[in-house]
Design a protein around this motif. Sequence first.
Motif, PDB file in Angstrom:
ATOM      1  N   SER A 177      -1.603 -66.176-104.761  1.00 12.56           N
ATOM      2  CA  SER A 177      -0.702 -66.307-103.723  1.00 12.56           C
ATOM      3  C   SER A 177       0.415 -67.729-104.146  1.00 12.56           C
ATOM      4  O   SER A 177       1.526 -67.605-104.094  1.00 12.56           O
ATOM      5  CB  SER A 177      -1.179 -66.658-102.355  1.00 12.56           C
ATOM      6  OG  SER A 177      -0.435 -66.900-101.208  1.00 12.56           O
ATOM      7  N   GLN A 178      -0.294 -68.744-104.550  1.00 15.26           N
ATOM      8  CA  GLN A 178       0.473 -69.865-104.640  1.00 15.26           C
ATOM      9  C   GLN A 178       1.357 -69.917-105.765  1.00 15.26           C
ATOM     10  O   GLN A 178       2.328 -70.359-105.933  1.00 15.26           O
ATOM     11  CB  GLN A 178      -0.533 -71.070-104.934  1.00 15.26           C
ATOM     12  CG  GLN A 178      -1.418 -71.544-103.456  1.00 15.26           C
ATOM     13  CD  GLN A 178      -0.596 -71.644-102.253  1.00 15.26           C
ATOM     14  OE1 GLN A 178       0.431 -72.341-102.260  1.00 15.26           O
ATOM     15  NE2 GLN A 178      -0.615 -70.763-101.385  1.00 15.26           N
ATOM     16  N   TRP A 179       0.730 -69.233-107.083  1.00 16.71           N
ATOM     17  CA  TRP A 179       1.491 -69.076-108.116  1.00 16.71           C
ATOM     18  C   TRP A 179       2.862 -68.075-107.840  1.00 16.71           C
ATOM     19  O   TRP A 179       3.699 -68.645-108.352  1.00 16.71           O
ATOM     20  CB  TRP A 179       0.606 -68.142-109.083  1.00 16.71           C
ATOM     21  CG  TRP A 179       1.397 -67.825-110.623  1.00 16.71           C
ATOM     22  CD1 TRP A 179       1.651 -68.397-111.384  1.00 16.71           C
ATOM     23  CD2 TRP A 179       2.051 -66.460-110.553  1.00 16.71           C
ATOM     24  NE1 TRP A 179       2.259 -67.655-112.482  1.00 16.71           N
ATOM     25  CE2 TRP A 179       2.544 -66.295-111.838  1.00 16.71           C
ATOM     26  CE3 TRP A 179       1.902 -65.298-109.927  1.00 16.71           C
ATOM     27  CZ2 TRP A 179       3.271 -65.301-112.370  1.00 16.71           C
ATOM     28  CZ3 TRP A 179       2.539 -64.123-110.304  1.00 16.71           C
ATOM     29  CH2 TRP A 179       3.305 -64.292-111.890  1.00 16.71           C
ATOM     30  N   LYS A 180       2.697 -67.297-107.168  1.00 16.75           N
ATOM     31  CA  LYS A 180       3.969 -66.600-106.801  1.00 16.75           C
ATOM     32  C   LYS A 180       4.957 -67.287-105.777  1.00 16.75           C
ATOM     33  O   LYS A 180       6.127 -67.150-105.819  1.00 16.75           O
ATOM     34  CB  LYS A 180       3.539 -65.035-105.924  1.00 16.75           C
ATOM     35  CG  LYS A 180       4.734 -63.997-106.009  1.00 16.75           C
ATOM     36  CD  LYS A 180       3.869 -62.807-105.584  1.00 16.75           C
ATOM     37  CE  LYS A 180       5.175 -61.742-105.737  1.00 16.75           C
ATOM     38  NZ  LYS A 180       6.253 -61.908-104.561  1.00 16.75           N
ATOM     39  N   GLY A 181       4.493 -68.029-104.861  1.00 16.84           N
ATOM     40  CA  GLY A 181       5.090 -68.449-103.808  1.00 16.84           C
ATOM     41  C   GLY A 181       5.571 -70.109-103.953  1.00 16.84           C
ATOM     42  O   GLY A 181       6.299 -70.441-103.159  1.00 16.84           O
ATOM     43  N   VAL A 182       5.036 -70.808-104.609  1.00 16.51           N
ATOM     44  CA  VAL A 182       4.910 -72.163-105.083  1.00 16.51           C
ATOM     45  C   VAL A 182       6.632 -72.452-105.298  1.00 16.51           C
ATOM     46  O   VAL A 182       6.997 -73.500-105.044  1.00 16.51           O
ATOM     47  CB  VAL A 182       3.988 -72.752-105.874  1.00 16.51           C
ATOM     48  CG1 VAL A 182       4.224 -72.487-107.350  1.00 16.51           C
ATOM     49  CG2 VAL A 182       4.114 -74.432-105.545  1.00 16.51           C
ATOM     50  N   GLY A 183       7.113 -71.653-106.140  1.00 12.98           N
ATOM     51  CA  GLY A 183       8.442 -71.988-106.756  1.00 12.98           C
ATOM     52  C   GLY A 183       9.387 -72.058-105.695  1.00 12.98           C
ATOM     53  O   GLY A 183      10.423 -72.921-105.486  1.00 12.98           O
ATOM     54  N   TYR A 184       9.326 -71.101-104.810  1.00 10.34           N
ATOM     55  CA  TYR A 184      10.358 -70.784-103.548  1.00 10.34           C
ATOM     56  C   TYR A 184      10.084 -72.008-102.722  1.00 10.34           C
ATOM     57  O   TYR A 184      11.293 -72.596-102.284  1.00 10.34           O
ATOM     58  CB  TYR A 184      10.043 -69.574-102.981  1.00 10.34           C
ATOM     59  CG  TYR A 184      11.047 -69.409-101.595  1.00 10.34           C
ATOM     60  CD1 TYR A 184      12.247 -68.827-101.800  1.00 10.34           C
ATOM     61  CD2 TYR A 184      10.637 -69.890-100.282  1.00 10.34           C
ATOM     62  CE1 TYR A 184      13.024 -68.427-100.452  1.00 10.34           C
ATOM     63  CE2 TYR A 184      11.296 -69.552 -99.240  1.00 10.34           C
ATOM     64  CZ  TYR A 184      12.479 -69.211 -99.233  1.00 10.34           C
ATOM     65  OH  TYR A 184      13.526 -68.953 -98.342  1.00 10.34           O
ATOM     66  N   ASN A 185       9.018 -72.589-102.234  1.00 11.60           N
ATOM     67  CA  ASN A 185       8.655 -73.542-101.314  1.00 11.60           C
ATOM     68  C   ASN A 185       9.345 -74.959-102.010  1.00 11.60           C
ATOM     69  O   ASN A 185       9.971 -75.707-101.330  1.00 11.60           O
ATOM     70  CB  ASN A 185       7.265 -73.894-101.044  1.00 11.60           C
ATOM     71  CG  ASN A 185       7.244 -72.456-100.212  1.00 11.60           C
ATOM     72  OD1 ASN A 185       7.784 -72.023 -99.110  1.00 11.60           O
ATOM     73  ND2 ASN A 185       5.788 -72.193-100.091  1.00 11.60           N
TER      74      ASN A 185
END
Length: 312
Positions: A177-185
């Motif tokens: 989840s963090q691998w996929k979403g950390v870039g956006y945040n």
Amino acid sequence: MKKKGKGRLDRLRSNKELLMLSMPGAIWFLLFAYLPLFGIFVAFKEYRLSGGFFESLIKSKFVGLNNFKFLFSSGDAWLIVRNTVLYNAAFIILGIVLPVIIALILNELRNKGMAKVYQSAMFLPYFLSWVVVSYCLYAFLSPEKGYFNMIMQQFGMEGVSWYTEKVYWPFIIIFMSQWKGVGYNTVVYLASICGIDKTYYEAAVLDGATKWQQIRYITIPLLRPVILILLIMAVGGIFKADFGLFFQLPRDSGPLYPVTNVLDTYIFRALKTNGEIGMSSAAALFQSIVGFILIMIANKLVSKVDKENALF
């Protein structure tokens, strides 16, 4: 009364250009946000198709709160709610801490060209479907030819049946989840950091402040409004789960249900089994109401601590 009415007309005339510009957005919200609210009534009906939507809605039997009972009629109701809330709590905490740290690191890189490369590389996974990610993960975790199992066998260890061992999956789900979403945040926080007035840092350097002191006393306090707004919005979704993350990633493996079954997957499986649209609508309404209440509570708590940074 006449004066008030005249004053309103004058304001409308003076702002008619702005009103015209806002019309497309207002029409979009009317069509896609407010008109679909009629679907709320489905949650209180034993919905059966008998023509168009409104015709079916009128003819369907009213069952009151019976549709809401199925959420808590299962023996796994507590497990499902626990999984949903605990996973989202972890996502909220990590979704603030990790992006802020990465944004601070990227902002301090001297080579801005490489910083953009790193930023783009981290942002790319956000656009990938969970279906694609699930197949990529399967290439690593496949019991027969998975990359991890092959490495373990080369070192004389036995392979792991990853899709039946539930002990590993809370960590796998949180990591992916963090691998996929950390870039956006990270992009959100990095944009906020870039918008900070540089004169604050120049004054701090003249006063002899170190980099850590600049981050602690300038950057992080000025990021607080963005952090609080995103926190409030995230709390509102604590009873909702990313369906692809919890269904596609573990490949709907039955032995993993105790750690991967959340409200959204439970609703989907119930709908697939009995086909009751009213029950799934009731679950969605329940999630929305709880989310709204949590947003109001979180906003109230934030307004007591820092009224200026609350949503309203």
